[in-house]
Design a protein around this motif. Structure first.
Motif, short mmCIF file in Angstrom:
data_model
loop_
_atom_site.label_atom_id
_atom_site.label_comp_id
_atom_site.label_asym_id
_atom_site.label_seq_id
_atom_site.Cartn_x
_atom_site.Cartn_y
_atom_site.Cartn_z
N GLU A 92 35.95 36.90 33.42
CA GLU A 92 35.05 36.03 33.97
C GLU A 92 34.41 36.43 35.28
OE1 GLU A 92 36.26 31.72 34.33
OE2 GLU A 92 36.38 32.06 32.13
N GLY A 93 34.69 37.70 35.46
CA GLY A 93 33.85 38.40 36.41
C GLY A 93 34.61 38.46 37.85
N TRP A 94 34.06 39.22 38.85
CA TRP A 94 34.69 39.34 39.98
C TRP A 94 34.67 38.31 40.91
CZ3 TRP A 94 37.63 43.81 40.74
CH2 TRP A 94 37.73 44.75 39.98
N TYR A 95 35.56 38.26 41.64
CA TYR A 95 35.62 37.03 42.67
C TYR A 95 35.93 37.59 44.02
CZ TYR A 95 37.13 32.49 44.36
OH TYR A 95 37.10 31.27 45.09
N GLU A 96 35.00 37.45 44.97
CA GLU A 96 35.21 38.12 46.34
C GLU A 96 35.45 37.20 47.50
OE1 GLU A 96 34.23 41.34 47.11
OE2 GLU A 96 33.39 42.06 45.08
N GLY A 97 36.31 37.33 48.24
CA GLY A 97 36.44 36.39 49.25
C GLY A 97 37.65 35.80 49.41
N SER A 98 38.41 36.21 48.57
CA SER A 98 39.98 35.41 48.54
C SER A 98 40.42 35.78 49.70
CB SER A 98 40.83 35.95 47.47
OG SER A 98 40.27 35.75 46.23
N VAL A 99 41.52 34.58 50.30
CA VAL A 99 42.43 34.83 51.42
C VAL A 99 43.42 35.84 51.09
CG1 VAL A 99 43.75 33.55 53.21
CG2 VAL A 99 41.35 32.71 52.57
N GLY A 100 43.86 36.84 51.91
CA GLY A 100 45.08 37.40 51.60
C GLY A 100 44.97 38.68 50.59
N HIS A 101 43.76 38.75 50.11
CA HIS A 101 43.70 39.96 49.18
C HIS A 101 42.23 40.35 48.93
CE1 HIS A 101 42.65 37.74 45.61
NE2 HIS A 101 43.52 36.84 46.17
N GLY A 102 42.15 41.58 48.28
CA GLY A 102 40.76 42.14 48.00
C GLY A 102 39.90 41.54 46.76
N PRO A 103 38.99 42.24 46.38
CA PRO A 103 38.45 41.73 45.18
C PRO A 103 39.11 41.32 43.95
CG PRO A 103 37.19 43.59 46.24
CD PRO A 103 38.36 43.45 46.98
N ALA A 104 39.10 40.57 43.21
CA ALA A 104 40.09 39.90 42.01
C ALA A 104 38.99 39.89 40.83
CB ALA A 104 40.58 39.02 42.39
N TYR A 105 39.39 40.35 39.77
CA TYR A 105 38.80 39.97 38.46
C TYR A 105 39.35 39.02 37.95
CZ TYR A 105 36.37 40.89 34.14
OH TYR A 105 35.47 40.70 33.23
N ARG A 106 38.66 37.84 37.57
CA ARG A 106 39.12 36.99 36.83
C ARG A 106 38.86 36.64 35.40
NH1 ARG A 106 39.57 31.49 40.78
NH2 ARG A 106 40.85 32.50 42.31
N TYR A 107 39.84 36.08 34.68
CA TYR A 107 40.11 36.13 33.33
C TYR A 107 40.90 34.97 32.71
CZ TYR A 107 44.31 38.61 33.97
OH TYR A 107 45.88 38.92 34.30
N ARG A 108 40.36 34.47 31.37
CA ARG A 108 41.19 33.41 30.89
C ARG A 108 41.96 34.02 29.70
NH1 ARG A 108 40.51 28.41 32.97
NH2 ARG A 108 38.58 28.29 34.43
N SER A 109 43.13 33.68 29.64
CA SER A 109 44.16 34.14 28.82
C SER A 109 43.89 33.08 27.40
CB SER A 109 45.45 33.92 29.17
OG SER A 109 45.73 32.67 29.55
N PRO A 110 44.26 33.23 26.18
CA PRO A 110 44.18 32.76 25.16
C PRO A 110 44.25 31.34 25.16
CG PRO A 110 44.87 34.74 24.42
CD PRO A 110 45.09 34.68 25.86
N GLY A 111 45.46 31.04 26.04
CA GLY A 111 45.69 29.51 26.29
C GLY A 111 44.80 28.73 27.24
N GLY A 112 43.83 29.28 27.75
CA GLY A 112 42.66 28.74 28.54
C GLY A 112 43.19 28.90 30.15
#
Lengths: 331, 331, 331, 331
Positions: A92-112
């Motif tokens: 689902e793409g990169w997610y910036e600006g989280s509190v407490g950690h750096g850039p995160a790549y988001r994804y959905r597992s088969p169960g959603g």
């Protein structure tokens, strides 16, 4: 064996309709430590958790799962993980600006379910009054309530536990450790456990017969001993919190457990103990319920309420009984 | 981060001058299970150990360390590990024909200790009368004596604990978790802990001021709880085995401990508990003795006898006191 | 307050149809120590029991209760106790020639159970190989199986638990500590606990709706900690013994418990923990089941099988359900 | 046997020079509950103590013992006790107007310590917000700090432990359970334990070579398990309280222990476990230090500081060493 990509379960985001009531519960009764507040979220951690937070509580329609976060084994492994996820079409793409950690790549597992993976992380820095007298602990130990130490696992609900487990294993290297089948459908996995660490699971997958995707059954914190778990149950009862299931011991994973609900209705588990397994080529273990998969002592079923996942789906007792009959999990 | 190469400590070989007496001790008092006998060696494991053996007892001049064995993360990682070792010039070549596992590559760490790494391993197969009623355990639980569950760590003696730790980290990816310095030489590491798992150490490195290389201080088995550790101490005392040190709790690693000697004179430790740490980029923690590095409760020194490593070197009390003064470990 | 007449529960006699099978179970699985054999009886004790025996197993029609033995507070108190019993018309006379103790006065409580009281007692004398290295223990600690320490209590079945409790209190000074009532008959005591020591009970009284007098529900041994109780449950399961109920914790008495059956079918309990109460004028505590009388965690009922007492009476499920509905004990 | 006169240790009065600092310590760190304040005294109890208070803290020259209070077995037994005390010439008369109990008869034991015995007692009544959800507990369980449950024992210092023990036994029926002798004077009792309950002691008597009478070595509270004791030690260290001795296990009485100081300098102990003994005619057990009288594990001596009693006497190290050599208690 494929290279190891994930180093640990980093945190869980839980959505609650009453942020203040939930926060008070986690802080006062479970003894979590507050790490800060931003937007609609409160950030919390166990006294022994090293990262900025292991629980993000977010105000919203709930109780529900927000997301599950994993830390990668390193910066290169983060890139490899992203590439692998993208190959499956579930990124689902990169997610910036989280509190407490750096850039995160988001994804959905088969169960959603929404997951993310990141490398850069902010360590918790204790203020002077909470500085630990022991250099290897993130903070002073000043126990409050159940005084949980650190995050343990999250168990999500899904239409196909086995399929999900395979996806996690093949895409990201989770180990598929154990599963339970049902008497009448001995090839159908109703509960599976995967792990990126030495315990039987940091990710549980329980069969969800409902049409609602991405639900969660519970998440769990860890205490240092069975005695602390039993003490926690006493604390809960005296705080007016009903014990939904336990204290007891699971056969699968050999962890001691106790289950209860926080004010939003969300189920929370506390764990202690468990085996330690380090085999990259571990052959998944098949359990039948009567072998003690759930209840090590082989003399109890789960109460029907344990079948409920979040967000709740309208409850038809006959469906529950059917599912129960089907799974044998509650006998 | 570099790829992870080792998955776990697999076994330790200990040399004993009286194979029968040592075997009886490990089986009858510690409760290890016999896995077989070949040549001058007896093979043993804890009831919860999954591999063919975790302890190889070999008749010979002893007490002494034979070798330490690690399992790789996979077959490719074994090749990578071998290549890395050979670059350091410390390889000794492949060793075939081991009992309980496939081809092993042997090498000597800077301290002179013999290690090996392998991938193929034989799992313990319980005979029918020992088949476990729980599918995820390697055998039936029929406790005897201290009934230790599985191997925990080995602590070797070396002239340069910090240098060795760096070699293990850079060559094979052991994590360097914690170390203790001495008051008068705040840059000298007298004890260091490295790990390839979630615990504070599976390999300890203690300063050895003697000129004898490749000595060992002790090795350790794990029990499931502090209560089992205390019960084990009671079992030992009633079996006529003196307790050398403990029961107590280490600050470093947060493990509970008890130390004693087997008939050969070799020191054995039992552990329970300990923290769990999953950070590939963990920054090594520096401890000073008065911070509870050894004794969490900060009110005890180790007895002088704990300074003795194996094979023993002629004991000069004044040297011990000098070393003691130097290290501050025994105050 | 009346003078204290009884100092402790001394032993229990259990009748078994298979003396050898029962003996093997108590010795091999529970870890009792054999004290001798005479006539149709085998004498056993926990490793920490100070007297000659705490369990007398007798061949016969069973499973059933033989008798329950109490030690008096002294020789004068024995005479006072006998006089008091005789005033109630329940005395059966002196019994000489017992193994392990002096003259005993036998009597039947209102529920029909056979009791005896004596003063002179034979202490266990360990043979040299079992001599304890600790002067205050009766024998060396060489644990086997569950390795129970000492006798805890016996729970008998009776038509009138409250009436019996009053008889014990008024005749012999047992303290009446706690009782449970049933929802629909809030004045009817379905379970009562009396004690001559600091624990919540050494004599339990459970309602028996059957017409058979003098039945017994179970008797219990004690282990030193909850951890040992949980370890014992693991030992039992691995020995092929089903766990009937537990491990858990009773609200009444605050003891941890686990219930199972020995080969005769007789129910045995293991306990740990419990409160300590020293008040001669303790006012009996009233419990309702939903307050956690049986299950401290308030989330479980007992299995129906726990309703069975010994010797067994032909089982009509509808009767059990009726009794269940009546008592609320099994909901 | 003579009639039993005392039912339990009821409370201890401790004198402290800083009432506020001591109170904060007992409430915040040990977790005692405040019962009230009157005159120069603060009244405290463990969450599981049934009486109005078990600790009376009084402002004054201290640290020192105020008095030790026992509850009689009944009103008649109180009269008998008083008559017996008066026969020994050690009575000091009736004391009215105590907080939390009825008329008390005061007396001085041979060691000069002030004791009292009473029958009428005020039970603690929890306010609504502290009402227990369990009918058999005096209050809700809301643990704070070490969260000690109830009073355990007091250990006084005296010139003649054996003589005192005999006086308590013959006058009031305390049982003399165990004692330790010294190697060079095998007939001299340096530590004795008496009890009116099932534990090894509720009154300890330690040899005091100083000329100051009526000193106290420490007093103790109880926690429910060894695990809670170890947790308490962690709490103490993190509250900046040094651990003077332990955690460990005494051979005598088999209790687990940890010792530390409250702000006044007074030594406090926490206990868990211990054997249970119910024999009115128990023959006192003789221990030599190397048999594990103090340290069950037989590998430690007490630190010299443990020799200090209260009020402190000017400390001459050579005297301590002499006493140490004499007693062998600290080797």
């Amino acid at each position: 064996m494929p290279e190891r990509l994930l180093s640990q379960l980093a945190h869980v985001e839980i959505v609650t309709p009453d942020l203040e009531a939930s926060t008070r519960f986690y802080v006062d009764v479970l003894g979590l430590e507050a790490s800060g507040r931003a937007g609609d979220s409160v950030y919390l951690r166990g006294w022994g958790d090293f990262f900025h937070h292991t629980l993000q509580l977010t105000a919203g329609d709930g109780p529900a799962l927000g997301h599950i976060a994993w830390r990668s084994e390193g910066p290169e492994q983060l890139q490899t993980a992203v590439a692998r996820i993208e190959e499956t079409g579930r990124g689902e793409g990169w997610y910036e600006g989280s509190v407490g950690h750096g850039p995160a790549y988001r994804y959905r597992s088969p169960g959603g379910h929404l997951h993310e993976v990141f490398w850069e992380v902010e360590r918790y820095q204790a203020p002077p009054e909470l500085a630990s007298p022991f250099p290897n602990r993130p903070q002073r130990y000043v126990p409050r309530g159940a005084a949980v130490r650190c995050i343990d696992h999250v168990t999500v609900s899904t239409a196909d536990p086995e399929g999900d487990a395979h996806w996690f294993r093949e895409t990201l290297g989770h180990r598929f450790m154990e599963y339970t089948v049902i008497p009448d459908r001995p090839d159908f996995v109703v509960f599976g456990m995967t792990t990126v660490c030495e315990r039987g699971h940091d990710l549980g997958l329980v069969w969800d017969p409902s049409p609602v995707p991405a639900r969660v059954n519970h998440f769990a914190y860890f205490v240092d001993s069975r005695e602390e778990l039993l003490r926690a149950a006493d604390v809960l009862l005296n705080a007016g919190v009903a014990i939904e299931f336990g204290p007891g011991k699971h056969g699968m994973g050999e962890q001691d457990y106790v289950y209860f609900r926080e004010p939003s209705g969300m189920r929370v588990e506390l764990n202690a103990g468990g085996y330690r397994n380090y085999e990259p080529d571990w052959e998944v273990v098949r359990y039948e319920p009567q072998q003690g998969s759930n209840v090590f002592y082989k003399n109890l079923g789960m109460p029907h309420s344990m079948f409920e996942s979040f967000p709740p789906v309208e409850f038809k007792p006959e469906d529950a009984q059917e599912a129960q009959a089907a799974t044998g999990l509650f006998t």
